[in-house]
Design a protein around this motif. Structure first.
Motif, PDB file in Angstrom:
ATOM      1  N   GLY A 242       0.821  -1.197   0.000  1.00 50.05           N
ATOM      2  CA  GLY A 242       0.000   0.000   0.000  1.00 50.05           C
ATOM      3  C   GLY A 242       0.853   1.244   0.000  1.00 50.05           C
ATOM      4  N   GLY A 243       0.222   2.364   0.214  1.00 52.57           N
ATOM      5  CA  GLY A 243       0.951   3.612   0.193  1.00 52.57           C
ATOM      6  C   GLY A 243       0.136   4.721   0.811  1.00 52.57           C
ATOM      7  N   VAL A 244       0.657   5.918   0.683  1.00 53.97           N
ATOM      8  CA  VAL A 244       0.042   7.102   1.255  1.00 53.97           C
ATOM      9  C   VAL A 244      -0.190   8.103   0.136  1.00 53.97           C
ATOM     10  CG1 VAL A 244       0.404   9.009   2.875  1.00 53.97           C
ATOM     11  CG2 VAL A 244       1.206   6.712   3.452  1.00 53.97           C
ATOM     12  N   PHE A 245      -1.366   8.723   0.143  1.00 58.61           N
ATOM     13  CA  PHE A 245      -1.665   9.734  -0.856  1.00 58.61           C
ATOM     14  C   PHE A 245      -0.805  10.966  -0.610  1.00 58.61           C
ATOM     15  CE2 PHE A 245      -4.076  13.455  -2.319  1.00 58.61           C
ATOM     16  CZ  PHE A 245      -4.244  13.121  -3.664  1.00 58.61           C
ATOM     17  N   HIS A 246      -0.131  11.416  -1.656  1.00 59.74           N
ATOM     18  CA  HIS A 246       0.692  12.619  -1.593  1.00 59.74           C
ATOM     19  C   HIS A 246       0.095  13.636  -2.564  1.00 59.74           C
ATOM     20  CE1 HIS A 246       4.080  15.319  -1.463  1.00 59.74           C
ATOM     21  NE2 HIS A 246       4.208  15.210  -2.768  1.00 59.74           N
ATOM     22  N   ALA A 247      -0.462  14.722  -2.026  1.00 59.26           N
ATOM     23  CA  ALA A 247      -1.083  15.751  -2.854  1.00 59.26           C
ATOM     24  C   ALA A 247      -0.022  16.595  -3.537  1.00 59.26           C
ATOM     25  CB  ALA A 247      -1.980  16.638  -2.006  1.00 59.26           C
ATOM     26  N   THR A 248      -0.216  16.831  -4.830  1.00 59.17           N
ATOM     27  CA  THR A 248       0.690  17.705  -5.567  1.00 59.17           C
ATOM     28  C   THR A 248       0.038  19.048  -5.878  1.00 59.17           C
ATOM     29  OG1 THR A 248       0.016  16.681  -7.653  1.00 59.17           O
ATOM     30  CG2 THR A 248       1.995  15.806  -6.589  1.00 59.17           C
ATOM     31  N   ALA A 249      -1.311  19.092  -5.822  1.00 57.56           N
ATOM     32  CA  ALA A 249      -2.019  20.353  -6.068  1.00 57.56           C
ATOM     33  C   ALA A 249      -3.387  20.319  -5.402  1.00 57.56           C
ATOM     34  CB  ALA A 249      -2.174  20.590  -7.563  1.00 57.56           C
ATOM     35  N   GLN A 250      -3.751  21.417  -4.766  1.00 63.47           N
ATOM     36  CA  GLN A 250      -5.088  21.584  -4.191  1.00 63.47           C
ATOM     37  C   GLN A 250      -5.909  22.320  -5.242  1.00 63.47           C
ATOM     38  OE1 GLN A 250      -5.799  20.676  -0.900  1.00 63.47           O
ATOM     39  NE2 GLN A 250      -7.911  21.398  -0.877  1.00 63.47           N
ATOM     40  N   VAL A 251      -7.019  21.717  -5.705  1.00 63.54           N
ATOM     41  CA  VAL A 251      -7.800  22.331  -6.778  1.00 63.54           C
ATOM     42  C   VAL A 251      -9.133  22.905  -6.298  1.00 63.54           C
ATOM     43  CG1 VAL A 251      -6.719  21.023  -8.628  1.00 63.54           C
ATOM     44  CG2 VAL A 251      -8.709  20.096  -7.485  1.00 63.54           C
ATOM     45  N   MET A 252      -9.592  22.478  -5.125  1.00 66.48           N
ATOM     46  CA  MET A 252     -10.786  23.049  -4.522  1.00 66.48           C
ATOM     47  C   MET A 252     -10.566  23.143  -3.017  1.00 66.48           C
ATOM     48  SD  MET A 252     -13.941  21.064  -6.450  1.00 66.48           S
ATOM     49  CE  MET A 252     -15.268  22.074  -5.781  1.00 66.48           C
ATOM     50  N   SER A 253     -10.943  24.257  -2.426  1.00 61.42           N
ATOM     51  CA  SER A 253     -10.844  24.418  -0.982  1.00 61.42           C
ATOM     52  C   SER A 253     -12.089  23.838  -0.324  1.00 61.42           C
ATOM     53  CB  SER A 253     -10.723  25.899  -0.634  1.00 61.42           C
ATOM     54  OG  SER A 253     -11.954  26.549  -0.942  1.00 61.42           O
ATOM     55  N   ALA A 254     -12.107  23.827   0.995  1.00 61.78           N
ATOM     56  CA  ALA A 254     -13.290  23.365   1.725  1.00 61.78           C
ATOM     57  C   ALA A 254     -14.496  24.238   1.385  1.00 61.78           C
ATOM     58  CB  ALA A 254     -13.015  23.386   3.225  1.00 61.78           C
ATOM     59  N   ASP A 255     -14.285  25.542   1.250  1.00 67.83           N
ATOM     60  CA  ASP A 255     -15.383  26.440   0.875  1.00 67.83           C
ATOM     61  C   ASP A 255     -15.880  26.149  -0.540  1.00 67.83           C
ATOM     62  OD1 ASP A 255     -15.459  27.761   3.306  1.00 67.83           O
ATOM     63  OD2 ASP A 255     -14.146  29.399   2.638  1.00 67.83           O
ATOM     64  N   ASP A 256     -14.964  25.827  -1.453  1.00 73.82           N
ATOM     65  CA  ASP A 256     -15.361  25.465  -2.821  1.00 73.82           C
ATOM     66  C   ASP A 256     -16.236  24.219  -2.823  1.00 73.82           C
ATOM     67  OD1 ASP A 256     -13.870  27.591  -3.880  1.00 73.82           O
ATOM     68  OD2 ASP A 256     -12.077  26.322  -4.155  1.00 73.82           O
ATOM     69  N   VAL A 257     -15.858  23.223  -2.021  1.00 74.46           N
ATOM     70  CA  VAL A 257     -16.640  21.980  -1.931  1.00 74.46           C
ATOM     71  C   VAL A 257     -18.015  22.285  -1.351  1.00 74.46           C
ATOM     72  CG1 VAL A 257     -16.802  19.729  -0.791  1.00 74.46           C
ATOM     73  CG2 VAL A 257     -14.636  20.452  -1.815  1.00 74.46           C
ATOM     74  N   ARG A 258     -18.063  23.085  -0.305  1.00 74.58           N
ATOM     75  CA  ARG A 258     -19.341  23.449   0.310  1.00 74.58           C
ATOM     76  C   ARG A 258     -20.241  24.161  -0.691  1.00 74.58           C
ATOM     77  NH1 ARG A 258     -20.779  27.910   1.845  1.00 74.58           N
ATOM     78  NH2 ARG A 258     -18.716  28.802   2.094  1.00 74.58           N
ATOM     79  N   ARG A 259     -19.695  25.113  -1.445  1.00 74.28           N
ATOM     80  CA  ARG A 259     -20.480  25.833  -2.449  1.00 74.28           C
ATOM     81  C   ARG A 259     -20.959  24.897  -3.553  1.00 74.28           C
ATOM     82  NH1 ARG A 259     -16.815  29.993  -1.184  1.00 74.28           N
ATOM     83  NH2 ARG A 259     -15.350  29.308  -2.779  1.00 74.28           N
ATOM     84  N   ALA A 260     -20.111  23.960  -3.961  1.00 75.26           N
ATOM     85  CA  ALA A 260     -20.502  23.003  -5.001  1.00 75.26           C
ATOM     86  C   ALA A 260     -21.638  22.112  -4.517  1.00 75.26           C
ATOM     87  CB  ALA A 260     -19.294  22.159  -5.427  1.00 75.26           C
ATOM     88  N   VAL A 261     -21.574  21.657  -3.262  1.00 77.39           N
ATOM     89  CA  VAL A 261     -22.651  20.836  -2.704  1.00 77.39           C
ATOM     90  C   VAL A 261     -23.953  21.627  -2.673  1.00 77.39           C
ATOM     91  CG1 VAL A 261     -23.496  19.721  -0.591  1.00 77.39           C
ATOM     92  CG2 VAL A 261     -21.165  19.282  -1.386  1.00 77.39           C
ATOM     93  N   THR A 262     -23.887  22.885  -2.264  1.00 79.59           N
ATOM     94  CA  THR A 262     -25.079  23.734  -2.230  1.00 79.59           C
ATOM     95  C   THR A 262     -25.666  23.898  -3.633  1.00 79.59           C
ATOM     96  OG1 THR A 262     -24.268  24.901  -0.289  1.00 79.59           O
ATOM     97  CG2 THR A 262     -25.954  26.020  -1.599  1.00 79.59           C
ATOM     98  N   ARG A 263     -24.808  24.147  -4.615  1.00 80.89           N
ATOM     99  CA  ARG A 263     -25.274  24.297  -6.006  1.00 80.89           C
ATOM    100  C   ARG A 263     -25.914  23.019  -6.507  1.00 80.89           C
ATOM    101  NH1 ARG A 263     -22.567  22.795 -10.102  1.00 80.89           N
ATOM    102  NH2 ARG A 263     -20.527  23.093  -9.161  1.00 80.89           N
ATOM    103  N   ILE A 264     -25.253  21.876  -6.273  1.00 80.71           N
ATOM    104  CA  ILE A 264     -25.800  20.589  -6.714  1.00 80.71           C
ATOM    105  C   ILE A 264     -27.152  20.337  -6.053  1.00 80.71           C
ATOM    106  CG2 ILE A 264     -25.478  18.082  -6.562  1.00 80.71           C
ATOM    107  CD1 ILE A 264     -22.437  18.623  -6.962  1.00 80.71           C
ATOM    108  N   ALA A 265     -27.265  20.646  -4.766  1.00 81.65           N
ATOM    109  CA  ALA A 265     -28.538  20.446  -4.056  1.00 81.65           C
ATOM    110  C   ALA A 265     -29.646  21.280  -4.693  1.00 81.65           C
ATOM    111  CB  ALA A 265     -28.373  20.790  -2.574  1.00 81.65           C
TER     112      ALA A 265
END
Length: 188
Positions: free
Chosen positions: A13-36
């Motif tokens: 197995g292994g560990v996820f290593h992020a190379t780029a953040q493409v959405m912040s927590a606020d972006d995810v929250r806004r996307a969920v609201t829009r989808i809803a």
């Protein structure tokens, strides 16, 4: 990110290593609201609408989406979870083990099912989920909501609701969490 992706990295197995953040927590929250809002609008309310989250990444997103639908519309939206592992077409081609339990405590017959997953990639997991849902009744319609559509489709599957279209390379991995969306790789 699914445990199966971490476990696929040899030898243990292994560990996820992020190379780029493409959405912040606020972006995810806004996307969920829009989808809803899109779900409420597209179905003219929430009568006969149920949410089913795909194990494992789609379940937290489905819970958050159900909470947001409740906030918008005021009604409780039935929520279920689905593990489609044994319905996949690649059993035997790679190691597969059920990741979590399926819990759909209601008959789907005549309902509109909003199937929720974190990342849409080849479409094979969604195809397996469509087959699995048939064991729980005959829905009137099945709609697909994903936080990230990363392309590379191998099957003719298209989401109805998308948080973000994110072109990726095939060897990149996408991790969706409440903290945001990151692109990266699994390293030993």
């Amino acid at each position: 990110m699914a445990e199966r992706e971490r476990a696929a990295t040899p030898p243990i197995g292994g560990v996820f290593h992020a190379t780029a953040q493409v959405m912040s927590a606020d972006d995810v929250r806004r996307a969920v609201t829009r989808i809803a809002h899109e779900i409420v609008e597209g179905n003219r309310g929430l009568a006969d609408v149920v949410i089913v989250g795909l194990q494992t990444g789609g379940v937290p997103l489905a819970r958050t989406l159900a909470q947001e639908l409740h906030r918008i519309d005021g009604g409780e939206v039935p929520l279920g979870t689905l593990d489609a592992t044994f319905y996949r077409d690649d059993i035997g081609l790679r190691p597969l083990a059920p990741e979590a339990v399926t819990d759909i405590p209601f008959d789907l017959t005549g309902l509109t099912v909003v199937l929720v997953d974190d990342v849409l990639f080849t479409g094979r997991t969604v195809r397996a989920a469509l087959n699995a849902l048939n064991d729980y009744g005959r829905p009137r319609a099945i709609q697909l909501a994903v936080m990230v559509d990363r392309g590379h489709r191998e099957l003719p599957i298209r989401p109805d609701y998308v948080g973000k279209n994110l072109p990726t390379r095939r060897n990149e991995l996408v991790d969706v969490s409440d903290a945001g969306v990151a692109i990266g790789e699994v390293v030993r």
